[in-house]
Scaffold this motif. Sequence first.
Motif, PDB file in Angstrom:
ATOM      1  N   TYR A   1       0.855  -1.198   0.112  1.00  0.00           N
ATOM      2  CA  TYR A   1       0.144   0.118  -0.054  1.00  0.00           C
ATOM      3  C   TYR A   1       0.777   1.230   0.209  1.00  0.00           C
ATOM      4  O   TYR A   1       0.752   2.142  -0.861  1.00  0.00           O
ATOM      5  N   LYS A   2       1.814   1.364   1.026  1.00  0.00           N
ATOM      6  CA  LYS A   2       2.669   2.411   1.060  1.00  0.00           C
ATOM      7  C   LYS A   2       3.575   2.533  -0.208  1.00  0.00           C
ATOM      8  O   LYS A   2       3.995   3.709  -0.731  1.00  0.00           O
ATOM      9  N   LYS A   3       4.073   1.516  -0.640  1.00  0.00           N
ATOM     10  CA  LYS A   3       4.988   1.322  -1.793  1.00  0.00           C
ATOM     11  C   LYS A   3       4.247   1.941  -3.101  1.00  0.00           C
ATOM     12  O   LYS A   3       4.771   2.632  -3.793  1.00  0.00           O
ATOM     13  N   TRP A   4       3.002   1.408  -3.299  1.00  0.00           N
ATOM     14  CA  TRP A   4       2.223   2.304  -4.363  1.00  0.00           C
ATOM     15  C   TRP A   4       1.818   3.604  -4.369  1.00  0.00           C
ATOM     16  O   TRP A   4       1.852   4.176  -5.281  1.00  0.00           O
ATOM     17  N   ILE A   5       1.623   3.928  -3.326  1.00  0.00           N
ATOM     18  CA  ILE A   5       1.404   5.491  -2.988  1.00  0.00           C
ATOM     19  C   ILE A   5       2.747   6.175  -3.617  1.00  0.00           C
ATOM     20  O   ILE A   5       2.630   7.301  -4.164  1.00  0.00           O
ATOM     21  N   GLY A   6       3.846   5.734  -3.185  1.00  0.00           N
ATOM     22  CA  GLY A   6       4.994   6.350  -3.462  1.00  0.00           C
ATOM     23  C   GLY A   6       5.129   6.295  -4.953  1.00  0.00           C
ATOM     24  O   GLY A   6       5.779   6.975  -5.349  1.00  0.00           O
ATOM     25  N   GLN A   7       4.765   5.029  -5.434  1.00  0.00           N
ATOM     26  CA  GLN A   7       5.219   4.954  -6.921  1.00  0.00           C
ATOM     27  C   GLN A   7       4.148   6.158  -7.687  1.00  0.00           C
ATOM     28  O   GLN A   7       5.039   6.708  -8.686  1.00  0.00           O
ATOM     29  N   VAL A   8       3.230   6.062  -7.288  1.00  0.00           N
ATOM     30  CA  VAL A   8       2.144   6.947  -8.186  1.00  0.00           C
ATOM     31  C   VAL A   8       2.719   8.194  -7.628  1.00  0.00           C
ATOM     32  O   VAL A   8       2.662   9.133  -8.741  1.00  0.00           O
ATOM     33  N   ASP A   9       2.854   8.772  -6.703  1.00  0.00           N
ATOM     34  CA  ASP A   9       3.512  10.212  -6.425  1.00  0.00           C
ATOM     35  C   ASP A   9       4.769  10.303  -7.323  1.00  0.00           C
ATOM     36  O   ASP A   9       4.808  11.459  -7.710  1.00  0.00           O
ATOM     37  N   GLY A  10       5.631   9.412  -7.220  1.00  0.00           N
ATOM     38  CA  GLY A  10       6.884   9.829  -7.825  1.00  0.00           C
ATOM     39  C   GLY A  10       6.676   9.873  -9.373  1.00  0.00           C
ATOM     40  O   GLY A  10       7.398  10.701 -10.040  1.00  0.00           O
ATOM     41  N   LEU A  11       6.138   9.127 -10.170  1.00  0.00           N
ATOM     42  CA  LEU A  11       5.709   8.977 -11.415  1.00  0.00           C
ATOM     43  C   LEU A  11       4.784  10.284 -11.909  1.00  0.00           C
ATOM     44  O   LEU A  11       5.350  10.834 -12.884  1.00  0.00           O
ATOM     45  N   LYS A  12       4.122  10.840 -10.829  1.00  0.00           N
ATOM     46  CA  LYS A  12       3.443  12.036 -11.327  1.00  0.00           C
ATOM     47  C   LYS A  12       4.476  13.298 -11.218  1.00  0.00           C
ATOM     48  O   LYS A  12       4.182  14.107 -12.129  1.00  0.00           O
ATOM     49  N   ARG A  13       5.154  13.162 -10.253  1.00  0.00           N
ATOM     50  CA  ARG A  13       5.996  14.329 -10.140  1.00  0.00           C
ATOM     51  C   ARG A  13       6.973  14.278 -11.041  1.00  0.00           C
ATOM     52  O   ARG A  13       7.469  15.429 -11.600  1.00  0.00           O
ATOM     53  N   LEU A  14       7.297  13.263 -11.579  1.00  0.00           N
ATOM     54  CA  LEU A  14       8.346  13.309 -12.769  1.00  0.00           C
ATOM     55  C   LEU A  14       7.658  13.461 -14.141  1.00  0.00           C
ATOM     56  O   LEU A  14       8.504  13.449 -15.173  1.00  0.00           O
ATOM     57  N   ASP A  15       6.384  13.378 -14.151  1.00  0.00           N
ATOM     58  CA  ASP A  15       5.416  13.248 -15.222  1.00  0.00           C
ATOM     59  C   ASP A  15       5.775  12.240 -16.277  1.00  0.00           C
ATOM     60  O   ASP A  15       6.384  12.375 -17.374  1.00  0.00           O
ATOM     61  N   GLY A  16       6.039  10.875 -15.609  1.00  0.00           N
ATOM     62  CA  GLY A  16       6.488   9.698 -16.209  1.00  0.00           C
ATOM     63  C   GLY A  16       6.040   9.456 -17.657  1.00  0.00           C
ATOM     64  O   GLY A  16       6.432   9.007 -18.494  1.00  0.00           O
ATOM     65  N   VAL A  17       4.564   9.588 -17.509  1.00  0.00           N
ATOM     66  CA  VAL A  17       3.863   9.113 -18.993  1.00  0.00           C
ATOM     67  C   VAL A  17       4.405  10.263 -20.045  1.00  0.00           C
ATOM     68  O   VAL A  17       4.606   9.813 -21.234  1.00  0.00           O
TER      69      VAL A  17
END
Length: 465
Positions: free
Chosen positions: A81-97
């Motif tokens: 749960y905590k890992k996935w929250i971190g994943q989504v936050d990091g990918l959004k901050r980096l604008d990964g898409v």
Amino acid sequence: HFLPISFKNRKVGDFTMVYGFPGETEQHVASGYLKFIVEKERPARIKMREKSLSVIDAAMRSSDEIRIKYSAKQASIANAYKKWIGQVDGLKRLDGVSVKIGKEKEYNDMAATNDKWNGAYGQLVNQMNKLVAEGSEWEFRYSMAIEYLYVGPEFYKLARAIDDLTTNYAKYKEKGELNAQIDKMIKGADSFFKNYDAGVDQKIFDLLTMEYFTQVNVDAESIADVNYVNGLSKAIFAKSILTNKERYVAYLQKFKEKSVKAIAKDPGFKLYAKLTKDFKENVLPKYQAFDDQMNALLKVYVQGKYEMFPDAKHWADANSTLRITYGQLEGSSPTDGMAYTEHTTLDGIIAKYNTGNPDFELLPRMLEMHKNKDYGDYAQDGELWVCFTGSNHTTGGNSGSPVIDANGNLMGLNFDRTWESTMSDYMFDPNRCRNVVVDIRYVMWVMDKYSGAKHLVDEMVLVKE
């Protein structure tokens, strides 16, 4: 060969290499797939676990007995749960898409410069993103079924055991293993129900069943209707053998051939059977077909990367085989106004103890040694380093991996990533992602000075220069 122990002073910029068996990364996925992960799959799974944790956390606060029963379960659910929250936050901050889309444009543009490349690789990006649009729904349904049937209400675990017994009844009987299997299940009931609370499980069932039926429409009956779910809940927790030890053991003790058909009337097993039937016959094969097709495309896509961009840095995704990753000892500044130093010390452990949180309880000996700065040869500039971070690309499976300096000496043991680094499974950002290492000098201080096991240290080769 064994690794000599590095007793040298550490400093920012020191070379670090992690040598281990990382589990799985997905660096090469298409932009459409990353968008699916960030915007749909991960948020839905986070929501499911958030609902479970809301029930468990409240119950643990209300009762020491429940706290003891559910502490390990809570930690297990909260980990991803905590890992996935971190994943989504990091990918959004980096604008990964957007980063992926830019890389895909470079890929397509390069393929268009050469007829051979264009024929082999020119359509791959479009094909992968089209496949995501058409088939990712099956991965979503697969993920939600895992969250609901395998991580959600606990009584489904007993349902799987009963399903095995009834499905393989003839085989167990023919081999003379039936009684042994039943005895094994009865003994297993003691372990299961010792740490089970039906009231907690019912609240989890109520929340997760509504959420699952909202996200995944199995059939006309499985609808996100409060009255329907409440009816299921009342029947299952009042009558099912799966939610009560006495009913469960009595069923097994009296088990005979007609019990195989009788269990189909049990409300808990009936729901489990319906949902797993859809999962195994409908969702799983379609998800596997989607996954197989995507993997086939990814193989060619990655081949194109190597062929068209031979001077770029490429690495294969982790797959639990031996890998090395190198970086340097350094801190990070993952968000505006936040900076992490490159190391922590025993002072931090004492500060956590001083909060009064029972999770950070220490024995008097540790407090006394800290007060007296009794660190021996393990100190650096009067401090006892506990952990340090490095810019090595790690993931699940790297826990326990040796971290080696430029001369092949052991600096520490890798055991985690910073929360902001969990995005590295999909996109590694060297400015943000940090692995966390316990300094081997602290490990040896605990062995030698704190625990009095100097004889173990005496067996090791210490490199001080």
